[in-house]
Design a protein around this motif. Sequence first.
Motif, mmCIF file in Angstrom:
data_model
loop_
_atom_site.group_PDB
_atom_site.id
_atom_site.type_symbol
_atom_site.label_atom_id
_atom_site.label_comp_id
_atom_site.label_asym_id
_atom_site.label_seq_id
_atom_site.Cartn_x
_atom_site.Cartn_y
_atom_site.Cartn_z
ATOM 1 N N ALA A 45 56.900 31.813 37.964
ATOM 2 C CA ALA A 45 56.516 30.534 37.350
ATOM 3 C C ALA A 45 55.128 30.580 36.721
ATOM 4 C CB ALA A 45 56.592 29.418 38.394
ATOM 5 N N PHE A 46 54.214 31.310 37.337
ATOM 6 C CA PHE A 46 52.833 31.356 36.843
ATOM 7 C C PHE A 46 52.368 32.811 36.723
ATOM 8 C CE2 PHE A 46 53.409 27.562 39.497
ATOM 9 C CZ PHE A 46 53.167 26.552 38.551
ATOM 10 N N PRO A 47 52.974 33.564 35.810
ATOM 11 C CA PRO A 47 52.683 35.000 35.746
ATOM 12 C C PRO A 47 51.220 35.326 35.440
ATOM 13 C CG PRO A 47 53.962 34.292 33.837
ATOM 14 C CD PRO A 47 53.967 33.166 34.807
ATOM 15 N N ASP A 48 50.592 34.564 34.533
ATOM 16 C CA ASP A 48 49.189 34.851 34.192
ATOM 17 C C ASP A 48 48.272 34.592 35.380
ATOM 18 O OD1 ASP A 48 49.955 35.537 31.654
ATOM 19 O OD2 ASP A 48 49.572 33.542 30.803
ATOM 20 N N GLN A 49 48.509 33.439 36.048
ATOM 21 C CA GLN A 49 47.702 33.111 37.232
ATOM 22 C C GLN A 49 47.927 34.128 38.343
ATOM 23 O OE1 GLN A 49 48.949 30.053 40.011
ATOM 24 N NE2 GLN A 49 46.980 29.001 39.759
ATOM 25 N N ALA A 50 49.198 34.498 38.567
ATOM 26 C CA ALA A 50 49.510 35.467 39.618
ATOM 27 C C ALA A 50 48.820 36.797 39.345
ATOM 28 C CB ALA A 50 51.023 35.666 39.715
ATOM 29 N N GLY A 51 48.898 37.264 38.093
ATOM 30 C CA GLY A 51 48.248 38.519 37.731
ATOM 31 C C GLY A 51 46.751 38.476 37.950
ATOM 32 N N ALA A 52 46.123 37.339 37.559
ATOM 33 C CA ALA A 52 44.665 37.205 37.700
ATOM 34 C C ALA A 52 44.248 37.144 39.167
ATOM 35 C CB ALA A 52 44.187 35.958 36.960
ATOM 36 N N VAL A 53 44.992 36.372 39.974
ATOM 37 C CA VAL A 53 44.648 36.227 41.398
ATOM 38 C C VAL A 53 44.843 37.545 42.136
ATOM 39 C CG1 VAL A 53 45.303 35.100 43.564
ATOM 40 C CG2 VAL A 53 45.105 33.758 41.473
ATOM 41 N N LEU A 54 45.969 38.200 41.871
ATOM 42 C CA LEU A 54 46.226 39.488 42.525
ATOM 43 C C LEU A 54 45.150 40.509 42.146
ATOM 44 C CD1 LEU A 54 50.112 39.826 42.151
ATOM 45 C CD2 LEU A 54 48.839 39.497 44.276
ATOM 46 N N GLY A 55 44.755 40.521 40.866
ATOM 47 C CA GLY A 55 43.702 41.438 40.423
ATOM 48 C C GLY A 55 42.379 41.160 41.106
ATOM 49 N N GLY A 56 42.039 39.869 41.243
ATOM 50 C CA GLY A 56 40.791 39.502 41.908
ATOM 51 C C GLY A 56 40.790 39.881 43.375
ATOM 52 N N LEU A 57 41.923 39.655 44.047
ATOM 53 C CA LEU A 57 42.028 40.026 45.460
ATOM 54 C C LEU A 57 41.942 41.535 45.639
ATOM 55 C CD1 LEU A 57 44.827 37.585 46.686
ATOM 56 C CD2 LEU A 57 42.471 37.645 47.498
ATOM 57 N N ASN A 58 42.548 42.270 44.700
ATOM 58 C CA ASN A 58 42.505 43.731 44.780
ATOM 59 C C ASN A 58 41.068 44.227 44.665
ATOM 60 O OD1 ASN A 58 43.856 46.315 44.885
ATOM 61 N ND2 ASN A 58 43.300 46.570 42.752
ATOM 62 N N THR A 59 40.324 43.661 43.715
ATOM 63 C CA THR A 59 38.911 44.035 43.543
ATOM 64 C C THR A 59 38.115 43.733 44.802
ATOM 65 O OG1 THR A 59 39.064 43.586 41.175
ATOM 66 C CG2 THR A 59 36.851 43.673 42.132
ATOM 67 N N PHE A 60 38.377 42.564 45.407
ATOM 68 C CA PHE A 60 37.663 42.156 46.621
ATOM 69 C C PHE A 60 37.968 43.102 47.779
ATOM 70 C CE2 PHE A 60 37.760 39.856 50.684
ATOM 71 C CZ PHE A 60 36.436 39.423 50.753
ATOM 72 N N ILE A 61 39.261 43.442 47.944
ATOM 73 C CA ILE A 61 39.649 44.312 49.064
ATOM 74 C C ILE A 61 39.060 45.706 48.892
ATOM 75 C CG2 ILE A 61 41.622 45.514 50.108
ATOM 76 C CD1 ILE A 61 43.190 42.920 49.851
ATOM 77 N N LEU A 62 39.136 46.246 47.664
ATOM 78 C CA LEU A 62 38.597 47.591 47.435
ATOM 79 C C LEU A 62 37.083 47.619 47.650
ATOM 80 C CD1 LEU A 62 40.628 48.845 44.342
ATOM 81 C CD2 LEU A 62 40.968 49.384 46.760
ATOM 82 N N ALA A 63 36.414 46.497 47.336
ATOM 83 C CA ALA A 63 34.957 46.443 47.502
ATOM 84 C C ALA A 63 34.555 46.271 48.964
ATOM 85 C CB ALA A 63 34.383 45.299 46.668
ATOM 86 N N ASN A 64 35.410 45.591 49.746
ATOM 87 C CA ASN A 64 34.998 45.221 51.099
ATOM 88 C C ASN A 64 35.790 45.894 52.222
ATOM 89 O OD1 ASN A 64 32.979 42.791 50.679
ATOM 90 N ND2 ASN A 64 34.644 42.463 49.229
ATOM 91 N N PHE A 65 36.958 46.438 51.907
ATOM 92 C CA PHE A 65 37.795 46.997 52.963
ATOM 93 C C PHE A 65 38.154 48.465 52.753
ATOM 94 C CE2 PHE A 65 38.475 42.443 53.414
ATOM 95 C CZ PHE A 65 38.403 42.279 54.796
#
Length: 553
Positions: A45-65
């Motif tokens: 339903a929200f492919p652009d939002q999903a892509g952006a949120v998943l990308g942001g979470l990925n960046t956060f996890i790689l930076a912190n975990f």
Amino acid sequence: MAKLKPPLSDLPIKTAESGFYSGFSLDVTVTSKLAVGGLVLWAVAFPDQAGAVLGGLNTFILANFASWYIYLMALFVVVCLALAIWPAAGKLKLGHDDEKPEFDNFSWFSMMFGAGIGVGMLTWAVAEPIYHFRTNPDVILGQATAEGMDNFLNAYKWSYLHWGFSAWSSYAIAGLALGYFTYRRGLPLTIRSSLTPLFGKALSGPLGHLVDIVAVIATILGVAQTLGFGVEQFVAGMSKIGVGAWLVNEEGNASTAGIIVAIIIIMGASTLSALSGVGKGIKWLSNINMGLSIFLLAFLMIFGSTWFGMQALFMGTLNYLISLPEMLFTVYRSDGTEPSAALSGWQGGWTVFYWAWWVAFAPFVGLFLARISRGRTIREFVLGAMIVPSLMCFVWFSFAGGTAIDMELNGLANGAIFGSTDGAKIFTMTGIMLGDVLGWIMAVIIVILLMTYLVTSADSAVLIVNTINAAGDEGPKARPHIIFWGVSLGLVVAALLLVGGLTAIQTAMVIGALPFSVVMVLMCLGLFKAIYRDGLRNRQGVQSVTVDIPAAE
């Protein structure tokens, strides 16, 4: 010291007694379905939002975990070795003290071979050594030359890191915990049982439900990652054998139509296979799988770059073993300089990704390993599960990847393998080796083999998810639930591929694996506590095994 009581051997998990969810834990099943269904609907339903949120979470996890995942996998290797060396642990059996192994050594090793040589082999046995031959931490640090012979063994050192002892130690931990508490204590064959030394009967309630829900979501996302790679390669193979140019886009990746067609074929076959249980169809499929695997490996060993493959296998393995302690514990952190950023990016894109993938896959492979290892000692199980499948992976990587590297070095491939997509590399390599007609025949064989791997992986995942949802009951499951998880798994793969390609699946999987990684640390603690206290019980003459020897068939 006060006399210890026998260990907990009863962990009631409430399941529905009638209706659509009869035999299933409503809390685990419904919550898992809502979580997975919500992910699919959100991505569609929200492919652009999903892509952006998943990308942001990925960046956060790689930076912190990133360091969490690196040290986590190092911990699993250390724990496995400690359990094998620890006298009190090594002799204990996954089952009654007098129980004999359910399978002989040959059958046991063969089944682990089958688990170790999965669909990932067909993509990464060629693609990963080729990639690391061009760049890896040694190249980034200026200690080796990209695409040079001084970098040949480094390519294997890093490939073996990702597919060797580290990966299989995570599976061994999960399998050992499930086997120990199911076959020694009679607890349900589900993830929560492995934490009973820490939380006891509290696991019958919401805490246990949460553990199983986390395991189900991690399994779905981990298998989705495998299927995502498989779909890309399946489409590349179908295109190679001439099914249609519409299957791929201008970049050589799977098109939207290609993804949808591949998902329908793979998940349709997988769901039918899961519905049939372990009947003649699955047995027939497994025999084809094993036969084609042996044929392809023998072809690469005999007609590929045999000398290069032997070097990669023996010298590469030695190099890997020498470098393993340093590779296990090194975390690359960016300090603002270009080399440090490159090292951190490489580790995040490869090692951290793999460690999350193996953690997400651990409930799936671990449960399989537990089921085939009843009657084995802990020492046998740990060393067997770590060493044998790892060696099988090394053999595949050495001869498949070694042939590809040799063909690029001697100019035969002329950059064609380097330039192919990851999924298409094996087709490009065999096509150059064999020419148009024989290359087409080999492509058909690889597509059939790929299909059998994808179907067996997906249907096994569906059955294991249903086992967890049914409070550890391995018996027949309601057909609608098998169909639901088969369709859901296909939709997860399709939705995430269409939203952001393999990167979106990778990101979702890294996120989903994070909570289960905490469960796995608790598994380690629970195992050590259980084994230590069982040793005390034995010295006090208190019963520590609460299951009977299974009746002979």
